[in-house]
Enzyme design. Structure first.
Site, PDB file in Angstrom:
ATOM      1  N   SER A  98      40.716  71.612  22.092  1.00 20.48           N
ATOM      2  CA  SER A  98      39.863  72.792  21.851  1.00 20.48           C
ATOM      3  C   SER A  98      39.336  72.663  20.430  1.00 20.48           C
ATOM      4  CB  SER A  98      40.677  74.078  21.966  1.00 20.48           C
ATOM      5  OG  SER A  98      41.334  74.156  23.197  1.00 20.48           O
ATOM      6  N   LYS A 174      35.479  77.592  26.093  1.00 20.34           N
ATOM      7  CA  LYS A 174      36.853  77.785  25.600  1.00 20.34           C
ATOM      8  C   LYS A 174      36.875  78.846  24.488  1.00 20.34           C
ATOM      9  CE  LYS A 174      41.222  76.989  24.812  1.00 20.34           C
ATOM     10  NZ  LYS A 174      42.296  77.295  25.742  1.00 20.34           N
ATOM     11  N   LYS A 242      42.956  79.002  14.589  1.00 19.12           N
ATOM     12  CA  LYS A 242      42.039  77.852  14.616  1.00 19.12           C
ATOM     13  C   LYS A 242      40.870  78.121  15.559  1.00 19.12           C
ATOM     14  CE  LYS A 242      42.885  74.822  17.553  1.00 19.12           C
ATOM     15  NZ  LYS A 242      42.488  74.454  18.909  1.00 19.12           N
TER      16      LYS A 242
END
Ligand code: NAD
Length: 298
Positions: A98, A174, A242
């Site tokens: 990701s 995502k 993140k």
């Protein structure tokens, strides 16, 4: 038809079970990670040990990467002895990490100049689904490349979708997923805090609303963690930070305003400030417990 050989770089919580599922499906696998214990485990399951990214790419048709974030993928691909050094025209890289969609686009371009195909194919579902081979896989890249490698992706995932033929579309999807999940956990925690202070049992509130309009997979999976006060990961706060950082950077790059994502990011950051970054992201409930001076744990 003889199956081609698959390279696997990144054998962490997710990559290790995913590589094992590719092996189980009958593909030859050449595996590499900095962590030799992780490589040992995949070798014990039948893989060949790769000495470097370059070595893995030289010995295989397609290299799958499953790494934390954009800089890790860039290093794995392009550092000395990295994957790109062992690639040649007609081979492919499928990055399942990701990462920032902009980074996927840059990697696709650099690899494309070498005649190497690329897909960005991040996943959702966490470790249990990676073990079962039922993760959802969201893909960006050319239809032809997707069609060629869909059978490989299906050895790891239950639901494999080409979202769009634009590079980075998998990672945009995502990020959307991660925005929705974080905001949902915050909404649930906020609502349960209201119930608790009003003297109404939050778990009874959950049971009363879970099949109505507010019910969700997030509500079902995270409520029990909140009521048990067990924040073992799962999906770590630091990984969600993140992802939301990538979401905010991407949004600002293309002039989109995402106020709820920014708010959720600050809540996660506060958890990190208090040393909770290794906990499950359902620890967002702990933030609400602190600002409201209450306990949601039963
Ligand atoms: P992890 O930290 O457990 O594993 C990452 C692995 O990459 C480590 O073993 C590390 O040694 C290796 N690595 C890093 N740089 C390398 C390099 N240059 N060359 C070789 N190996 C290198 O991470 P994870 O939980 O497996 O997550 C991987 C990706 O999947 C992340 O982008 C994460 O956000 C995403 N993801 C995780 C989950 C989850 O529940 N853990 C769920 C969905 C998606």
């Amino acid at each position: 038809m003889a199956k081609y050989k698959v390279g696997f770089v990144g054998l962490g919580i997710m990559g290790k079970p995913m590589a094992k599922n590719v092996l189980k499906a009958g593909y030859g696998v050449v595996a590499f990670d900095f962590n030799q214990k992780a490589v040992d485990e995949v070798v014990a399951a039948g893989a060949e040990r790769g000495e470097s990214g370059k070595d893995v790419a030289e010995k295989t048709q397609v290299v799958v990467t499953m790494l934390p974030n954009s800089p890790n993928v860039e290093a794995a691909l392009f550092a000395d002895n990295g994957i790109a050094a062992g690639l040649s025209k007609g081979k492919a890289v499928i990055d399942m990490s990701s990462i920032a969609p902009k980074a996927s686009q840059s990697f696709a371009k650099r690899l494309g100049e070498m005649g190497v195909e690329f897909l960005d194919a991040p996943v959702s579902g966490g470790e249990p689904k990676a073990i079962d081979g039922t993760i959802a896989i969201m893909v960006g890249g050319p239809q032809k490349t997707f069609d060629e490698y869909k059978p490989l992706l299906e050895t790891m995932g239950g639901d494999v979708n080409l979202v769009d033929t634009v590079y980075g579309a998998g990672n945009i999807t995502k990020l959307a997923n991660q925005m929705i999940v974080a905001i949902n956990i915050a909404a649930i925690s906020e609502a349960y805090s209201l119930a608790k202070k009003a003297g109404v049992d939050p778990e009874s509130v959950y049971k009363a609303i879970r099949t109505g309009l507010a019910g969700s997979v997030v509500m079902d999976q995270k409520s029990n963690k909140i009521f048990s006060g067990n924040f073992e990961p799962g999906f770590r706060v630091e990984l969600h930070i993140k992802d939301l950082q990538n979401a905010l950077d991407t949004a600002h790059d293309i002039n989109v305003s995402t106020p709820f994502t920014a708010e959720a990011m600050e809540i996660l950051q506060s958890l990190k400030t208090y040393g909770h970054e290794k906990e499950d992201h359902s620890a967002i409930a702990e933030y609400y417990e602190n600002i409201n001076n209450l306990k949601l744990q039963k």
